[in-house]
Structure formats: structure tokens, C-alpha cells
Design a protein around this motif. Structure first.
Motif, PDB file in Angstrom:
ATOM      1  N   ASN A 378       0.950  -1.285   0.201  1.00  0.00           N
ATOM      2  CA  ASN A 378      -0.055  -0.064   0.124  1.00  0.00           C
ATOM      3  C   ASN A 378       0.923   1.462  -0.027  1.00  0.00           C
ATOM      4  OD1 ASN A 378      -2.386  -1.314   0.001  1.00  0.00           O
ATOM      5  ND2 ASN A 378      -2.701  -1.549   2.206  1.00  0.00           N
ATOM      6  N   THR A 379       1.982   1.301   0.667  1.00  0.00           N
ATOM      7  CA  THR A 379       3.091   2.431   0.640  1.00  0.00           C
ATOM      8  C   THR A 379       3.386   2.790  -0.691  1.00  0.00           C
ATOM      9  OG1 THR A 379       3.530   1.842   2.946  1.00  0.00           O
ATOM     10  CG2 THR A 379       5.080   3.284   1.625  1.00  0.00           C
ATOM     11  N   ASN A 382       0.660   3.927  -3.264  1.00  0.00           N
ATOM     12  CA  ASN A 382       0.633   5.568  -2.792  1.00  0.00           C
ATOM     13  C   ASN A 382       1.607   6.379  -3.466  1.00  0.00           C
ATOM     14  OD1 ASN A 382      -2.012   5.046  -1.568  1.00  0.00           O
ATOM     15  ND2 ASN A 382      -0.833   4.906   0.431  1.00  0.00           N
ATOM     16  N   LYS A 386       1.315   8.553 -11.838  1.00  0.00           N
ATOM     17  CA  LYS A 386      -0.196   8.622 -12.315  1.00  0.00           C
ATOM     18  C   LYS A 386      -0.350   8.557 -13.649  1.00  0.00           C
ATOM     19  CE  LYS A 386      -2.584   9.522  -7.987  1.00  0.00           C
ATOM     20  NZ  LYS A 386      -1.489   9.008  -7.266  1.00  0.00           N
TER      21      LYS A 386
END
Length: 485
Positions: A378-379, A382, A386
Motif C-alpha cells: 500500500n505504501t 500510494n 499517475k
């Protein structure tokens, strides 16, 4: 007792991704013909600031013999010179001086053997674990230093025994145990008097630790000796050695293993890239375990890729299949690229962070890979870039004749530049040059090849993942060089 082999150059770059065909060709769901559980990742190091911060002996002889009692008469197979009728447990130590490449080499050696259907355990480096707990040698007096080294050896011994016991419980496949350093390494950092005292305190026999505990010792020579421009302190927060000190530690570490019957020295001579060094390591392990790698690991071997237009799924043969997710991370520098990979089989995953540093002047690069923990997922998610989509695919690893292939089947959600097609790429490493047909009978007959796409930038994973309307000011400067990703 045969002398240690000094291994110079000999190899290519490890494959990563693959190319695309037309139309939807998702294979019917089937169970892999060789059940294999991917080893859970364990990270003992951090290679750059991008990595998130993480907050007794009577049985020795019996444990040292685990691998022996399963050795039986060999039989010929299509993918190895000799494979035991019963499963094999093979224990290898990766050792060497600072910045020898152990962390990245461990990941790639593990992946290679997992792709062949082996169960792989990776034993983390005990010293890095303990020193990461804020132990500082500068604060220790002579007796405290001895106690630390003694406890380090005892801890290493027990951690390894835990993995050895786990391996002995596996009955359905071969097992490779990769130890990041072994029980003789602490002697390189101790006086002869302290080492003998340590052995007495712990009731260990030096002969057992050196000669009978492990099947093979692979010493990766420090980059400070022959590859100085690649020597760095950045990939281990506990490392502080200069070049001359690193070379001295390398010699000391090498000397403590002299006498092991199967010791290989992987040096930096005549190796143009770190991939040459890693592939030579894989080759010597294949040699020792009786696995035929064909010319995949030859020094002049290069990756070739083809676009597959059709697959005869019913006649595919034996393979190992993995679900793979890739995504790129944001980088503050255009000469740095970070890519995260999750590789899953039978609901078990390994996680790998690959970092590339591109040198514009020389147009070459350094690539490092390391396993990270599942809790880091998850780190890193994030920290995604993008401007690029995540890549999802199924990877089938298989042998045909003496050649080793990867076949990547892109799956939903498809990458932006796939134009809605479920692309299928085939790749292998070979000394046969681009554009030249492989030897007759080498190409799998159950695949229909549309065309070769080696080096075609539109089929690289980095290109396929790009959102055309989303800008990224730090596009990777080395992307053109790495058309095959």
C-alpha cells in the motif's frame, strides 16, 4: 578437495516483460501442472531513500544431512541433466565483500528457480537485521563486541535451521535455500581467539559449519575490486566501508570458506554489466544442481521477443503460471526509474522493487532488485506514477527442448496503449541474433507467431502503460535504451 572456481563474465539481462498480438486470446482457466508456492518475501535491506522505513546443537549433524538422504539415481528429463526421483533440498550461501550484488542476485536466483517449479526459501542476512536495530560497534567495548558476534552466529544458525526444517517438510518438489551469508562469515570479523571461544561457547564444530552445512558457496566479489564505478554505499544503510576497506573485507570473507568442496568465486573481470555477473551466478548454480539452461545464460545471449497471434492451449505442455502486477513509481530525477512488481501463485505473493539508474554520459546503467514485504504494498501503491497505468498479466514459464521461455498474456484492465487487445508476447534469451530464425525445432509448435518485436518500443511495458493525456515531467531518460523494459 577441488579448488574454488573463479568465474569471470558470462551472461545477459534477466527478462522482464513482453510484447502484443491482436484479438482477445485469454486462455481457459486451468491449474498449473506443477503446483508451486511462491516464497514469502523478506526484506533485509533498503537500497535507496525511496524505500519506506520499517518501524541447541546435538541435532546439527542430522540437520546438515537433510539434502543427502533424498539423493537417488538420476533420470533424464527435458529440463535438466539429472533430477532426483525424490525431491532435492539444495542449500547455497551467497557471500562476498560489500556491494558485491548479493541482494539483487538473491532475488533473481530465487525467481529463476521458482520459474522451474522449485520451492525457494531466502534466508535474510542476520547482521543487517541486528545492526538495523541500532546496534553501534563504536559504543561496544571488547567484551560487548564478542558477545554481539557470538549472539549473531547463534541467531544465524537458528534462523537457518528454521528454514532447513521447513524445507525438510516439503515432499512434492525440489527446494532451494538461499542464505544471505553463512555461519563461517562471522569469523571474518572476529579474531582467531574470539572465534575459537565462540565455537566452544556454542558447541559448534568449524568443520561442520564450513564443509557440511551447505551444498555450495558462491562468493560475489565486491564492486570495489574491478567495478569501482558501481561501488556505492547507498543500497545498505548499515554499510560504511570505503573502497580499500571493502577489498580487504572481501578477501577476508573469501578466505574463511576455503576448504568447502564446492566454492565458486564470481568476480567482475570481463563482465560488461552486472547482469553478466548475476547470470554467471545462476549458471554455476544450474551446473551444480544439474539443470540445463541452454544458451540463455551465455555471455553473448540477448533477449528476443515475438508477438503471438494464437495458442493451442490443449497441447501447451508443462508450465508454471504466475499472476503479475507491475506499476511505476514517481521519481524526482529523470535518470532514476522505480518499478514495483507483485508476483502471485496459489494465493501467495512475492514483492519486488526494481530501480534503474541511467548514466547519460556513458549510456549505461545500474539496475538493482530487492524483495520487500507484503505490508509495503500500500505504501508503494500510494507512490504510483499517475501518468502510467498498472500492468496486469499472466506469465507462463516453460521449457521446450533445451530452451527456456516466458509467455506473457496481458489481462484486464488492459494497458492504455494496448488498444483493447489482450496481447500475448513470447520471449527467450539466445545467442541467435535478432531477425535470424531459431534452430529448427526450437520454437514451440503450439504457438502461432505473428512477427518478431525485439527492440520495438511500442511493445515495451513502459510504453504500453502510458496515459497519453497525462504528463510526467520526469520521463525516464533511459527509456529508449530499455525498449524491452
Amino acid at each position: 578437495m577441488p579448488p574454488a572456481r573463479t568465474v569471470g563474465p558470462h551472461q545477459p539481462v534477466q527478462p522482464m516483460v513482453a510484447p502484443p498480438p491482436t484479438g482477445s486470446m485469454i486462455p481457459p482457466r486451468r491449474q498449473s501442472s506443477m503446483s508451486s508456492t511462491v516464497a514469502a518475501a523478506s526484506a533485509s535491506r533498503r537500497v535507496s531513500p525511496i524505500y519506506p522505513k520499517m518501524n541447541n546443537n546435538n541435532n546439527n549433524h542430522q540437520q546438515n544431512q537433510h539434502h543427502r538422504k533424498y539423493r537417488v539415481s538420476p533420470v533424464k528429463t527435458t529440463c535438466s541433466r539429472s533430477v532426483s526421483l525424490e525431491r532435492k533440498v539444495y542449500k547455497i550461501v551467497l557471500t562476498g565483500g560489500p556491494c558485491g550484488g548479493k541482494t539483487t542476485a538473491q532475488v533473481r536466483l530465487a525467481t529463476f528457480f521458482e520459474n522451474l517449479g522449485w520451492k525457494v526459501f531466502t534466508v535474510p542476512e542476520t547482521a543487517t537485521i541486528l545492526l538495523g536495530g541500532r546496534v553501534k560497534f563504536s559504543e561496544l567495548d571488547t567484551e560487548q563486541s564478542y558477545i554481539f558476534q557470538r549472539d549473531l552466529l547463534a541467531t544465524m544458525h537458528q534462523i537457518e535451521n528454521t528454514f532447513f526444517n521447513q524445507a525438510s517438510a516439503i515432499k512434492d518438489r525440489n527446494v532451494l535455500i538461499i542464505c544471505d551469508r553463512g555461519c563461517m562469515d562471522p569469523s571474518a570479523y572476529s579474531s582467531p581467539e574470539d572465534w575459537q571461544r565462540m565455537l566452544k561457547d556454542l558447541n559448534y564444530e568449524e568443520f561442520d559449519l564450513r564443509c557440511s552445512r551447505y551444498d555450495q558457496i558462491a562468493h560475489l566479489v565486491t564492486a570495489a575490486d574491478g567495478a569501482e564505478k558501481y561501488y556505492t554505499l547507498a543500497n545498505n544503510a548499515t554499510r560504511s566501508e570505503g573502497v580499500s576497506h571493502a577489498m580487504e573485507l572481501d578477501k577476508r570473507t573469501r578466505s574463511v570458506w576455503i576448504g568447502h568442496p564446492y566454492m565458486d568465486i564470481i568476480d567482475n573481470k570481463n563482465t560488461s554489466t552486472f547482469d553478466d555477473k548475476v547470470n554467471k551466478l545462476i549458471q554455476v548454480v544450474c551446473d551444480r544442481t544439474g539443470i540445463r539452461s541452454g544458451d540463455r545464460l551465455a555471455k553473448d545471449s540477448k533477449k528476443r521477443k515475438w508477438l503471438v497471434s494464437a495458442v493451442d492451449w490443449k497441447n501447451f505442455g508443462k508450465f508454471e503460471e504466475f499472476d503479475i502486477e507491475h506499476f511505476y513509481l514517481l521519481s524526482d530525477e529523470s535518470n532514476i526509474q522505480h518499478r514495483f512488481r507483485r508476483r502471485t501463485q496459489n494465493n501467495r505473493s512475492t514483492y519486488t522493487l526494481t530501480s534503474r539508474e541511467y548514466f547519460k554520459e556513458s549510456k549505461d546503467s545500474i539496475e538493482t532488485r530487492m524483495n520487500v514485504l507484503s505490508r509495503d504494498y500500500n505504501t508503494y501503491a500510494n507512490m504510483r506514477d499517475k501518468s502510467r497505468a498498472s500492468i496486469y498479466k499472466k506469465r507462463r514459464c516453460f521449457m521446450y527442448g533445451n530452451m527456456y521461455f516466458n509467455m506473457d498474456i496481458y489481462s484486464d484492465p488492459l494497458p492504455p496503449q494496448a488498444n483493447g487487445n489482450h496481447l500475448i508476447f513470447l520471449e527467450t534469451y539466445t545467442t541467435v541474433v535478432k531477425g535470424t530464425p531459431l534452430p529448427e525445432g526450437s520454437m514451440p509448435p503450439f504457438l502461432t507467431i505473428e512477427k518478431e518485436i525485439t527492440g520495438d518500443s511500442q511493445y515495451s511495458m513502459y510504453s504500453l502503460s502510458k496515459y497519453t493525456k497525462v504528463a510526467n515531467k520526469n520521463e525516464f531518460a533511459g527509456a529508449d535504451k530499455y525498449k524491452d523494459d
